[in-house]
Enzyme design. Structure first.
Site, mmCIF file in Angstrom:
data_model
loop_
_atom_site.group_PDB
_atom_site.id
_atom_site.type_symbol
_atom_site.label_atom_id
_atom_site.label_comp_id
_atom_site.label_asym_id
_atom_site.label_seq_id
_atom_site.Cartn_x
_atom_site.Cartn_y
_atom_site.Cartn_z
ATOM 1 N N LYS A 107 8.179 25.742 21.658
ATOM 2 C CA LYS A 107 7.060 26.537 21.147
ATOM 3 C C LYS A 107 6.145 26.973 22.308
ATOM 4 O O LYS A 107 6.271 26.442 23.423
ATOM 5 C CB LYS A 107 6.299 25.707 20.108
ATOM 6 C CG LYS A 107 7.091 25.480 18.802
ATOM 7 C CD LYS A 107 6.368 24.520 17.860
ATOM 8 C CE LYS A 107 7.067 24.394 16.518
ATOM 9 N NZ LYS A 107 6.437 23.370 15.638
ATOM 10 N N TYR A 125 10.426 30.555 9.193
ATOM 11 C CA TYR A 125 9.980 29.560 8.205
ATOM 12 C C TYR A 125 9.975 30.285 6.863
ATOM 13 O O TYR A 125 9.057 31.041 6.578
ATOM 14 C CB TYR A 125 8.561 29.069 8.513
ATOM 15 C CG TYR A 125 8.436 28.189 9.729
ATOM 16 C CD1 TYR A 125 8.880 26.871 9.711
ATOM 17 C CD2 TYR A 125 7.835 28.644 10.897
ATOM 18 C CE1 TYR A 125 8.747 26.037 10.819
ATOM 19 C CE2 TYR A 125 7.693 27.822 12.022
ATOM 20 C CZ TYR A 125 8.156 26.517 11.955
ATOM 21 O OH TYR A 125 8.019 25.703 13.060
ATOM 22 N N ASN A 145 2.951 20.787 18.619
ATOM 23 C CA ASN A 145 3.918 19.698 18.805
ATOM 24 C C ASN A 145 5.133 20.126 19.625
ATOM 25 O O ASN A 145 6.213 19.576 19.489
ATOM 26 C CB ASN A 145 4.325 19.115 17.446
ATOM 27 C CG ASN A 145 4.838 20.169 16.489
ATOM 28 O OD1 ASN A 145 5.064 21.310 16.892
ATOM 29 N ND2 ASN A 145 5.025 19.794 15.240
ATOM 30 N N HIS A 160 10.278 23.076 17.912
ATOM 31 C CA HIS A 160 10.794 23.132 16.546
ATOM 32 C C HIS A 160 12.256 22.719 16.584
ATOM 33 O O HIS A 160 12.979 23.077 17.508
ATOM 34 C CB HIS A 160 10.706 24.561 15.989
ATOM 35 C CG HIS A 160 11.611 24.772 14.817
ATOM 36 N ND1 HIS A 160 11.261 24.378 13.545
ATOM 37 C CD2 HIS A 160 12.863 25.269 14.723
ATOM 38 C CE1 HIS A 160 12.267 24.638 12.719
ATOM 39 N NE2 HIS A 160 13.252 25.184 13.414
ATOM 40 N N GLU A 198 18.473 29.444 10.359
ATOM 41 C CA GLU A 198 17.759 29.718 11.616
ATOM 42 C C GLU A 198 18.706 30.196 12.724
ATOM 43 O O GLU A 198 18.340 31.069 13.515
ATOM 44 C CB GLU A 198 17.014 28.451 12.057
ATOM 45 C CG GLU A 198 15.874 28.117 11.101
ATOM 46 C CD GLU A 198 15.271 26.735 11.303
ATOM 47 O OE1 GLU A 198 14.397 26.357 10.518
ATOM 48 O OE2 GLU A 198 15.690 26.020 12.244
HETATM 49 P P1 ATP Z 1 9.227 22.182 12.870
HETATM 50 O O1 ATP Z 1 9.710 22.736 11.551
HETATM 51 O O2 ATP Z 1 8.260 23.085 13.585
HETATM 52 O O3 ATP Z 1 10.348 21.696 13.713
HETATM 53 P P2 ATP Z 1 8.800 19.738 11.630
HETATM 54 O O4 ATP Z 1 10.076 20.030 10.925
HETATM 55 O O5 ATP Z 1 8.692 18.454 12.380
HETATM 56 O O6 ATP Z 1 8.420 20.863 12.612
HETATM 57 P P3 ATP Z 1 7.456 20.687 9.290
HETATM 58 O O7 ATP Z 1 7.036 19.721 8.245
HETATM 59 O O8 ATP Z 1 8.640 21.558 9.078
HETATM 60 O O9 ATP Z 1 7.599 19.848 10.630
HETATM 61 O O10 ATP Z 1 6.184 21.556 9.639
HETATM 62 C C1 ATP Z 1 6.321 22.745 10.383
HETATM 63 C C2 ATP Z 1 5.206 22.842 11.380
HETATM 64 O O11 ATP Z 1 3.976 23.055 10.698
HETATM 65 C C3 ATP Z 1 4.936 21.605 12.225
HETATM 66 O O12 ATP Z 1 5.789 21.529 13.324
HETATM 67 C C4 ATP Z 1 3.491 21.816 12.632
HETATM 68 O O13 ATP Z 1 3.392 22.637 13.779
HETATM 69 C C5 ATP Z 1 2.890 22.554 11.449
HETATM 70 N N1 ATP Z 1 2.120 21.709 10.546
HETATM 71 C C6 ATP Z 1 2.572 20.869 9.623
HETATM 72 N N2 ATP Z 1 1.558 20.298 8.942
HETATM 73 C C7 ATP Z 1 0.427 20.810 9.449
HETATM 74 C C8 ATP Z 1 -0.981 20.656 9.180
HETATM 75 N N3 ATP Z 1 -1.458 19.858 8.265
HETATM 76 N N4 ATP Z 1 -1.841 21.353 9.894
HETATM 77 C C9 ATP Z 1 -1.430 22.178 10.829
HETATM 78 N N5 ATP Z 1 -0.133 22.384 11.139
HETATM 79 C C10 ATP Z 1 0.781 21.710 10.464
HETATM 80 MG MG MG Z 2 10.493 21.814 9.909
#
Ligand code: ATP
Ligand code: MG
Length: 196
Positions: A14, A54, A160, A163, A174
């Site tokens: 990211k 997404y 974080n 992705h 994806e």
């Molecule tokens: P990613 O899909 O980005 O790999 P992930 O699968 O670990 O991450 P998901 O639950 O799919 O996590 O959430 C997608 C992304 O949304 C997270 O990576 C984070 O950047 C963001 N996110 C999730 N919850 C929150 C929140 N409460 N506030 C802000 N951002 C959030």
């Molecule tokens: Mg995810």
């Protein structure tokens, strides 16, 4: 089902990962584990492009809301007070908007990783969604510290670094979204015969 050695998953470094100079560090963690990079590119995506990455389907929105509920409960915080709602889908939609801002704030590096149970293996190397919860030794646990609580106060996505596809359905969607068949390469790593 294909052979577990041939499973594929999509990873994005990211914009925070790119701007912090962590592309090589992140990539090397997958390579060291015996996973193979079979497609790779840098791009600066538009909001429309990320909105299609997404998908924001109901189960995804639910999952985001539920993860938030658990995180807030653990901290003894009132989800409704902080997020303005306890409705999982509404929380999910809010997060999706912040994510579109975040991932379009700079270039990203997209790659397809192939190897033994690649989807779950890459997720383990990646660590928990919320860096504060990520175990040391994972990418997020070694290089980041953000929390959803801070992100929500500041009305932004959790930073974080990377992705990684969450499951087979996400991976299939994806991979197709980011790469054409001509951009995906088939080759053998020299250590494959020794490793598995
Ligand atoms: P990613 O899909 O980005 O790999 P992930 O699968 O670990 O991450 P998901 O639950 O799919 O996590 O959430 C997608 C992304 O949304 C997270 O990576 C984070 O950047 C963001 N996110 C999730 N919850 C929150 C929140 N409460 N506030 C802000 N951002 C959030
Ligand atoms: Mg995810």
């Amino acid at each position: 089902m294909s052979h577990p050695k041939e499973e594929r998953t999509l990873v994005l470094v990211k914009p925070d990962g790119v701007k912090r100079g962590l592309i090589g560090e992140i990539l090397s963690r997958f390579e060291k584990r015996g996973l193979k990079v079979i497609a790779l590119k840098m791009s600066w995506p538009t909001k429309e492009y990320i909105a299609k990455h997404y998908l924001g389907e109901d189960d995804w929105l639910e999952m985001i809301g539920e993860k938030n509920r658990i995180a807030f409960e653990k901290q003894g915080l009132d989800l409704k007070e902080k997020m303005g709602t306890t409705d999982h889908k509404e929380i999910g939609r809010k997060v999706k908007g912040w994510l579109e801002e975040y991932i379009t704030s700079g270039p990203v590096v997209a790659m397809i990783i192939q190897g033994m149970h690649a989807i779950s293996t890459v997720r383990k190397i990646t660590g928990h969604t919320y860096p504060i919860e990520s175990a040391p030794g994972t990418i997020r646990g070694d290089f980041s510290v953000d929390t959803p609580i801070a992100a929500n106060i500041e009305k932004r996505a959790v930073r974080n670094l990377i992705h990684a596809s969450g499951d087979e359905k996400e991976a299939a969607h994806e991979i197709k979204h980011w790469f054409g068949p001509e951009e995906i390469h088939s080759y053998k790593r020299s250590d494959e015969d020794v490793m598995f």
